[in-house]
Design a protein around this motif. Structure first.
Motif, PDB file in Angstrom:
ATOM      1  N   ARG A   4       2.430   4.994  10.666  1.00 24.96           N
ATOM      2  CA  ARG A   4       2.557   4.543   9.281  1.00 24.96           C
ATOM      3  C   ARG A   4       3.905   3.868   9.084  1.00 24.96           C
ATOM      4  O   ARG A   4       4.888   4.225   9.720  1.00 24.96           O
ATOM      5  CB  ARG A   4       2.394   5.699   8.293  1.00 24.96           C
ATOM      6  CG  ARG A   4       0.975   6.274   8.270  1.00 24.96           C
ATOM      7  CD  ARG A   4       0.829   7.344   7.214  1.00 24.96           C
ATOM      8  NE  ARG A   4      -0.521   7.868   7.167  1.00 24.96           N
ATOM      9  CZ  ARG A   4      -1.506   7.381   6.426  1.00 24.96           C
ATOM     10  NH1 ARG A   4      -1.262   6.317   5.658  1.00 24.96           N
ATOM     11  NH2 ARG A   4      -2.703   7.909   6.430  1.00 24.96           N
ATOM     12  N   ASP A  16       0.357   1.893   0.024  1.00 24.20           N
ATOM     13  CA  ASP A  16      -0.930   1.510  -0.550  1.00 24.20           C
ATOM     14  C   ASP A  16      -1.154   2.289  -1.838  1.00 24.20           C
ATOM     15  O   ASP A  16      -0.670   3.422  -1.990  1.00 24.20           O
ATOM     16  CB  ASP A  16      -2.078   1.785   0.424  1.00 24.20           C
ATOM     17  CG  ASP A  16      -2.106   0.794   1.565  1.00 24.20           C
ATOM     18  OD1 ASP A  16      -1.561  -0.312   1.394  1.00 24.20           O
ATOM     19  OD2 ASP A  16      -2.663   1.134   2.626  1.00 24.20           O
ATOM     20  N   PRO A  30      -2.864   4.707  -4.256  1.00 25.35           N
ATOM     21  CA  PRO A  30      -3.769   5.845  -4.039  1.00 25.35           C
ATOM     22  C   PRO A  30      -5.022   5.781  -4.891  1.00 25.35           C
ATOM     23  O   PRO A  30      -5.946   6.566  -4.668  1.00 25.35           O
ATOM     24  CB  PRO A  30      -2.901   7.048  -4.424  1.00 25.35           C
ATOM     25  CG  PRO A  30      -1.941   6.506  -5.426  1.00 25.35           C
ATOM     26  CD  PRO A  30      -1.668   5.086  -5.011  1.00 25.35           C
ATOM     27  N   PHE A  88      -6.377   1.551  -3.330  1.00 20.51           N
ATOM     28  CA  PHE A  88      -6.038   1.306  -1.925  1.00 20.51           C
ATOM     29  C   PHE A  88      -5.569  -0.120  -1.656  1.00 20.51           C
ATOM     30  O   PHE A  88      -5.595  -0.572  -0.522  1.00 20.51           O
ATOM     31  CB  PHE A  88      -7.218   1.639  -1.004  1.00 20.51           C
ATOM     32  CG  PHE A  88      -7.788   2.999  -1.242  1.00 20.51           C
ATOM     33  CD1 PHE A  88      -7.042   4.136  -1.004  1.00 20.51           C
ATOM     34  CD2 PHE A  88      -9.068   3.149  -1.735  1.00 20.51           C
ATOM     35  CE1 PHE A  88      -7.561   5.388  -1.240  1.00 20.51           C
ATOM     36  CE2 PHE A  88      -9.598   4.402  -1.970  1.00 20.51           C
ATOM     37  CZ  PHE A  88      -8.843   5.535  -1.722  1.00 20.51           C
ATOM     38  N   THR A 120     -10.207  12.858  -9.358  1.00 18.63           N
ATOM     39  CA  THR A 120     -10.179  11.910  -8.243  1.00 18.63           C
ATOM     40  C   THR A 120     -11.536  11.823  -7.558  1.00 18.63           C
ATOM     41  O   THR A 120     -12.327  12.780  -7.589  1.00 18.63           O
ATOM     42  CB  THR A 120      -9.116  12.328  -7.219  1.00 18.63           C
ATOM     43  OG1 THR A 120      -9.387  13.669  -6.788  1.00 18.63           O
ATOM     44  CG2 THR A 120      -7.726  12.268  -7.817  1.00 18.63           C
ATOM     45  N   ALA A 150     -13.145   9.473  -1.977  1.00 22.04           N
ATOM     46  CA  ALA A 150     -12.322   8.587  -1.140  1.00 22.04           C
ATOM     47  C   ALA A 150     -10.840   8.791  -1.425  1.00 22.04           C
ATOM     48  O   ALA A 150     -10.014   8.756  -0.512  1.00 22.04           O
ATOM     49  CB  ALA A 150     -12.721   7.130  -1.381  1.00 22.04           C
ATOM     50  N   GLN A 151     -10.486   9.010  -2.674  1.00 23.56           N
ATOM     51  CA  GLN A 151      -9.082   9.235  -3.017  1.00 23.56           C
ATOM     52  C   GLN A 151      -8.566  10.558  -2.465  1.00 23.56           C
ATOM     53  O   GLN A 151      -7.418  10.667  -2.059  1.00 23.56           O
ATOM     54  CB  GLN A 151      -8.911   9.199  -4.536  1.00 23.56           C
ATOM     55  CG  GLN A 151      -9.160   7.827  -5.143  1.00 23.56           C
ATOM     56  CD  GLN A 151      -9.171   7.854  -6.653  1.00 23.56           C
ATOM     57  OE1 GLN A 151      -9.187   8.932  -7.260  1.00 23.56           O
ATOM     58  NE2 GLN A 151      -9.182   6.680  -7.273  1.00 23.56           N
ATOM     59  N   ALA A 207      -8.135  10.260   1.394  1.00 24.53           N
ATOM     60  CA  ALA A 207      -7.033   9.395   1.802  1.00 24.53           C
ATOM     61  C   ALA A 207      -5.749  10.190   2.006  1.00 24.53           C
ATOM     62  O   ALA A 207      -4.871   9.746   2.746  1.00 24.53           O
ATOM     63  CB  ALA A 207      -6.808   8.296   0.762  1.00 24.53           C
ATOM     64  N   SER A 208      -5.633  11.352   1.391  1.00 24.68           N
ATOM     65  CA  SER A 208      -4.489  12.253   1.580  1.00 24.68           C
ATOM     66  C   SER A 208      -5.018  13.597   2.053  1.00 24.68           C
ATOM     67  O   SER A 208      -5.192  14.532   1.256  1.00 24.68           O
ATOM     68  CB  SER A 208      -3.695  12.415   0.281  1.00 24.68           C
ATOM     69  OG  SER A 208      -3.232  11.181  -0.192  1.00 24.68           O
ATOM     70  N   GLN A 215      -5.055  16.560  -0.629  1.00 25.91           N
ATOM     71  CA  GLN A 215      -6.350  16.410  -1.277  1.00 25.91           C
ATOM     72  C   GLN A 215      -6.227  16.658  -2.784  1.00 25.91           C
ATOM     73  O   GLN A 215      -6.703  17.663  -3.324  1.00 25.91           O
ATOM     74  CB  GLN A 215      -7.383  17.369  -0.668  1.00 25.91           C
ATOM     75  CG  GLN A 215      -7.644  17.089   0.796  1.00 25.91           C
ATOM     76  CD  GLN A 215      -8.785  17.912   1.360  1.00 25.91           C
ATOM     77  OE1 GLN A 215      -9.526  18.543   0.613  1.00 25.91           O
ATOM     78  NE2 GLN A 215      -8.927  17.904   2.664  1.00 25.91           N
ATOM     79  N   LEU A 274       0.488   6.025  -0.781  1.00 27.06           N
ATOM     80  CA  LEU A 274       0.097   6.262   0.605  1.00 27.06           C
ATOM     81  C   LEU A 274       0.865   5.311   1.512  1.00 27.06           C
ATOM     82  O   LEU A 274       0.874   4.094   1.277  1.00 27.06           O
ATOM     83  CB  LEU A 274      -1.408   6.044   0.791  1.00 27.06           C
ATOM     84  CG  LEU A 274      -2.334   6.823  -0.140  1.00 27.06           C
ATOM     85  CD1 LEU A 274      -3.767   6.373   0.049  1.00 27.06           C
ATOM     86  CD2 LEU A 274      -2.204   8.318   0.112  1.00 27.06           C
ATOM     87  N   LYS A 334       1.522   2.858   4.347  1.00 24.34           N
ATOM     88  CA  LYS A 334       0.573   1.899   4.916  1.00 24.34           C
ATOM     89  C   LYS A 334       0.397   2.135   6.406  1.00 24.34           C
ATOM     90  O   LYS A 334       1.373   2.351   7.134  1.00 24.34           O
ATOM     91  CB  LYS A 334       1.060   0.475   4.659  1.00 24.34           C
ATOM     92  CG  LYS A 334      -0.002  -0.577   4.841  1.00 24.34           C
ATOM     93  CD  LYS A 334       0.477  -1.913   4.366  1.00 24.34           C
ATOM     94  CE  LYS A 334      -0.653  -2.931   4.388  1.00 24.34           C
ATOM     95  NZ  LYS A 334      -1.727  -2.583   3.441  1.00 24.34           N
TER      96      LYS A 334
END
Length: 499
Positions: free
Chosen positions: A67, A73, A75, A78, A244, A247-248, A251-252, A256, A266, A268
């Motif tokens: 990263r 990005d 959150p 994206f 959320t 997908a959101q 992504a973390s 979560q 996030l 990149k």
């Protein structure tokens, strides 16, 4: 890289049996074979950030968890976040010195501050309470994972297990392939392994860290104590704007977040530049420039630049038991004159040794294997086990076509030489248009795909210098290019058979 105005009406048969358009194939100038994405090995050359174009070696990218430290990005949607500047007004401290109205005011200049903003969904770092930063790049607060200690313990444990299994495998191989007669080392003569020799000498074991990691590991224990649900979980009104999406959350994976107010930027993900090698001869097919801002290639052996291109101009409706006209265009992409002859697929010369019949599924399974396996030396252009659907038959002419070399300046010349031949429609620079006939059997049912196979025999001039021989090469002499006769098979998509 693909045609924008024409779908994949023409597909080439790779040496492994895959059907691919010419823009998705490679050509190895060393083994003179067409290769697809399953016939090559992929190697990572460098890591870089696609936003700031920062280049970093693989070791540094591994430490940063692949990263970028300065690009983020959104959150929520994206998209890439942008850094925006604002002026922070200083607080005016006013104090009355006395009851008579004496006032002391401290004046300061506005300070420039920066925050992250998304131009797509209008999400900002201020929405989740992230304070503005005095610098534009870097310095953004990083959240610490509360389970970092446990994750490191699990990683060390699995690494220790992998190391232990590797040592056991090496021990079994040493016992299996025992050396008789001559001994390479003392351990081979006495039968002592490296671990036994270290124990006898009183030295610490080489896998002591692995053993301690396995011995000190504490396994997770299942617990029956579960947090109770809130009392108003079934009566409280749900606001979907504050929750959320899946997908959101994914992504973390460390946190979560369940609500939108806990979303954080996030980091990149890094992109890679990769080089590709032929599985058979281990030579490079593509190798990009190391600079991430460059789109050029040091080596770019695409089939589009070495194999004659076949393109469908037009065709008549295919009907069972009738003949149809087909117009195709042949293009010579090389810098040398090329001789092309059209053949039937069964007229191709058969290699002396053939592989056992194999299916496309087996070739895919073998190609996706993690270990590098070289391809056999003789691979037919059309494997006998791959069944290519063909409901029509092209009648090729018995003449040899001569295609001039590619000329970039001739691309702007609109004058084409029209021929009076029944086969050749016109000529223009390194292109030639042909008029062919397609014959369809009367037993073909209507509605099935109208496909036809066509084989090409073409001459190729290889400019790669040959490997050095025992006698060597005279100083100051340039090796002459070698001419080869190669073969390939294409599948023409002519729509569907009409009744």
């Amino acid at each position: 890289m693909a045609y924008l105005t024409q779908p994949d009406y023409v597909k080439y048969i790779c040496s492994c049996g895959q059907l691919k358009p010419i823009t998705s194939l490679y050509f190895c100038r060393h083994c003179l074979k067409i290769r697809c994405g399953f016939c090559i090995c992929h190697e990572v050359d460098s890591h870089y950030c696609a936003n700031c174009l920062e280049n970093m070696p693989s070791s540094e990218a591994r430490l940063k968890k692949n990263r970028c430290s300065s690009c983020f990005d959104c959150p929520s949607c994206f998209h890439t976040l942008s850094t925006r500047a604002t002026l922070a007004q200083p607080r005016q401290a006013a104090q009355d010195a006395a009851a008579g109205g004496d006032t002391k005011v401290e004046n300061k200049q506005p300070k420039k501050m920066y925050y992250l903003s998304c131009f797509n969904c209008r999400w900002t770092s201020r929405d989740v309470g992230i304070p503005d930063q005095p610098v534009a790049s870097g310095g953004w607060p990083e959240r610490t994972n509360p389970f970092t200690t446990r994750m490191n313990q699990l990683l060390d444990y699995y690494k220790a297990i992998a190391q232990q299994e590797k040592q056991e495998k090496l021990e079994r191989e040493r016992k299996k392939f025992a050396i008789r007669g001559k001994y390479i080392t003392l351990t081979d003569k006495t039968g002592l392994t490296g671990a036994m020799a270290r124990n006898i000498a009183g030295l610490p074991s080489s896998d002591g860290g692995s053993s301690s990691a396995i011995a000190n590991f504490v396994a997770s224990q299942a617990s029956e104590d579960v947090d109770e649900l809130p009392e108003d979980i079934y009566t409280k009104e749900v606001n979907l704007k504050q929750i959320t999406s899946m997908a959101q959350r994914l992504a973390s994976p460390e946190w979560q977040p369940a609500t939108v107010s806990r979303l954080h930027p996030l980091a990149k993900l890094l992109s890679v530049k990769r080089s590709q090698r032929c599985r058979a001869c281990d030579h490079n097919l593509t190798k990009p420039e190391y600079n991430p801002g460059s789109i050029k290639f040091k080596i770019e052996l695409l089939a589009y630049y070495h194999v004659p291109e076949v393109k469908v101009i037009s065709f008549e409706t295919i009907k069972p038991g009738e003949k149809s006209a087909l117009l195709i265009k042949l293009t010579n992409p090389t810098g040398h004159e090329m001789q092309v002859r059209l053949l039937q697929p069964e007229d191709l010369p058969q290699p002396e040794e053939r592989e056992e019949p194999k299916s496309i599924e087996k070739s895919l399974e073998k190609s996706l294997n993690l270990e590098k396996e070289p391809l056999p030396e003789t691979v037919p252009d059309k494997p006998s086990g791959v069944r290519v659907p063909a409901s029509s038959r092209v009648c090729p002419p018995s003449m040899t076509l001569s295609l001039p070399q590619r000329d970039d300046a001739a691309e702007y010349d609109d004058d084409a030489h029209h021929d009076t031949d029944d086969v050749i429609l016109w000529r223009k620079s390194n292109k030639i248009a042909l008029r062919l006939e397609v014959v369809t059997e009367s037993t073909v049912a209507s509605g099935v795909p109208a496909n036809a196979l066509l084989a090409l025999e073409y001459s190729y001039r290889n400019t790669v210098p040959p490997p050095p021989t025992a006698g060597g090469t005279l100083a100051g002499t340039t090796p002459a290019p070698r001419d080869h006769t190669l073969y390939t098979t294409v599948l023409l998509d002519l729509g569907v058979v009409s009744g």
